[in-house]
Design an enzyme around this catalytic site. Structure first.
Site, mmCIF file in Angstrom:
data_model
loop_
_atom_site.group_PDB
_atom_site.id
_atom_site.type_symbol
_atom_site.label_atom_id
_atom_site.label_comp_id
_atom_site.label_asym_id
_atom_site.label_seq_id
_atom_site.Cartn_x
_atom_site.Cartn_y
_atom_site.Cartn_z
ATOM 1 C CB VAL A 1 -3.190 13.532 0.761
ATOM 2 C CG1 VAL A 1 -4.482 13.246 1.477
ATOM 3 C CG2 VAL A 1 -2.239 12.364 0.822
ATOM 4 C CE1 TYR B 1 -3.559 2.659 0.533
ATOM 5 C CE2 TYR B 1 -2.199 3.364 2.379
ATOM 6 C CZ TYR B 1 -3.237 3.593 1.503
ATOM 7 O OH TYR B 1 -3.953 4.764 1.581
HETATM 8 O O1 DON Z 1 -3.033 6.424 3.395
HETATM 9 C C1 DON Z 1 -2.433 7.479 3.374
HETATM 10 O O2 DON Z 1 -2.214 8.085 4.379
HETATM 11 C C2 DON Z 1 -1.915 8.088 2.090
HETATM 12 N N1 DON Z 1 -0.708 7.555 1.710
HETATM 13 C C3 DON Z 1 -2.913 8.094 0.979
HETATM 14 C C4 DON Z 1 -3.993 8.974 1.323
HETATM 15 C C5 DON Z 1 -4.699 9.710 0.279
HETATM 16 O O3 DON Z 1 -4.240 10.160 -0.740
HETATM 17 C C6 DON Z 1 -6.050 9.993 0.744
HETATM 18 N N2 DON Z 1 -6.775 10.755 -0.139
HETATM 19 N N3 DON Z 1 -7.147 11.664 -0.580
#
Ligand code: DON
Length: 310
Positions: A264, A194
């Site tokens: 994000v 992930y």
């Molecule tokens: O899971 C996380 O914290 C990040 N790497 C991905 C999050 C993400 O982009 C959420 N969305 N907008």
């Protein structure tokens, strides 16, 4: 159908309109490697199913795709597991932020949808299978290279490490999924997959190209390669429309009217079925965690292009 000249005029107009907004919003700072980007950057690219591509601003700058990766890993997991995937993850909006634990406990470890973190972790587990993380990470990278038609797509290892160093909420979600019997692989291996998929670095031009199969019934309109079935492409678009912006999905549908996915890192990918795909990037986020300028730009793009599905 809008042609390249119309689209480049539209993108130029949107680019101009966005100038006074640049720098608004705040880059994600919970992952230190993401906090360092210049918030004034802005790029946008659109590709039609006929292969016409237009781009403005920083459309060739690679940025951290973050949760946009969930659209592509969902496609891969559906190819691998078919409809059985839906026994392990739902397809209802969550109404909660992307990394919320609340519903996961109430709903016995079945995530509401594959685009929130809990659901994306189940998808990463499917892609991990019985193998090692680096093999799954390699397959995900290869998939992105194939759909973007660009062998240069790669992972930003500094971002991946920064994700791992600060991924405490993701670790808690993965542990809860494991305790509920909905994660088959080792927790640390699933997290490894992930974190690396989130750390893929791509430009708006590459992302718009990569999303094109979703605008064309699951087949790449330019290479003719079949990526997924027409039914799955339709369903992925439906899940993007209803869940792609978490608890702000209604707002995005209201303002833009396209299946979309936010990340994000400040990227948004939107699909216009039977027309094309558009990607935008600007790192400053609004309070919902979506690119502030990116969402404004897509709202204007949808209004000017007539690409909204509504
Ligand atoms: O899971 C996380 O914290 C990040 N790497 C991905 C999050 C993400 O982009 C959420 N969305 N907008």
């Amino acid at each position: 159908m809008k042609h390249a000249e119309d689209l480049s005029g539209i993108l130029a107009a949107v680019h101009g309109e966005m100038q006074s907004h640049l720098g608004h919003g705040k880059p994600a700072d919970y992952i230190p490697a993401l906090a360092r980007v210049d918030p004034k950057q802005f790029g946008m690219a659109a590709v039609t199913i006929e292969g016409e591509a237009v781009a403005v601003g920083d459309a060739d700058v690679a940025f951290s795709i973050q949760s946009l990766s969930k659209v592509f890993t969902l496609t891969m997991a559906l190819e691998k597991m078919g409809n059985d995937l839906w026994t392990r993850v739902g397809r209802e909006p969550s109404g909660s932020r992307f990394n919320s634990m609340v519903r996961l406990e109430q709903e016995h470890g079945i995530p509401r949808n594959p685009l929130i973190n809990a659901g994306a972790l189940v998808v990463s587990d499917v892609l991990l299978g019985q193998g090692l993380p680096h093999a799954a990470i390699g397959r995900i990278t290869d998939f992105l290279r194939e759909v973007s038609s660009d062998p240069e797509v790669s992972i930003d290892m500094e971002v991946a490490q920064s994700e791992a160093d600060t991924g405490f909420l993701n670790a808690s979600l993965a542990n809860f999924l494991k305790a509920s019997g909905n994660l088959h692989g080792p927790v640390e291996d699933v997290l490894d997959v992930y974190f690396h998929q989130c750390a893929l670095a791509m430009s708006c031009r590459q992302l718009a190209r990569a999303g094109l199969y979703l605008a064309h019934g699951g087949a790449d309109p330019l290479t003719r390669a079949r990526v997924t079935t027409p039914v799955r492409a339709r369903r992925i678009n439906a899940v993007m429309m209803t869940c792609g912006h978490y608890d702000a999905s209604g707002e995005f549908a209201f303002r833009v009217g396209l299946p979309g996915k936010s990340g994000v890192g400040g990227g948004i990918l939107a699909i216009a079925p039977r027309k094309g795909a558009v990607a935008v990037w600007s790192p400053g986020l609004n309070p919902a965690g979506t690119s502030h300028v990116g969402a404004l730009a897509l709202e204007r793009f949808a209004a000017l292009s007539g690409w909204s599905v509504f």
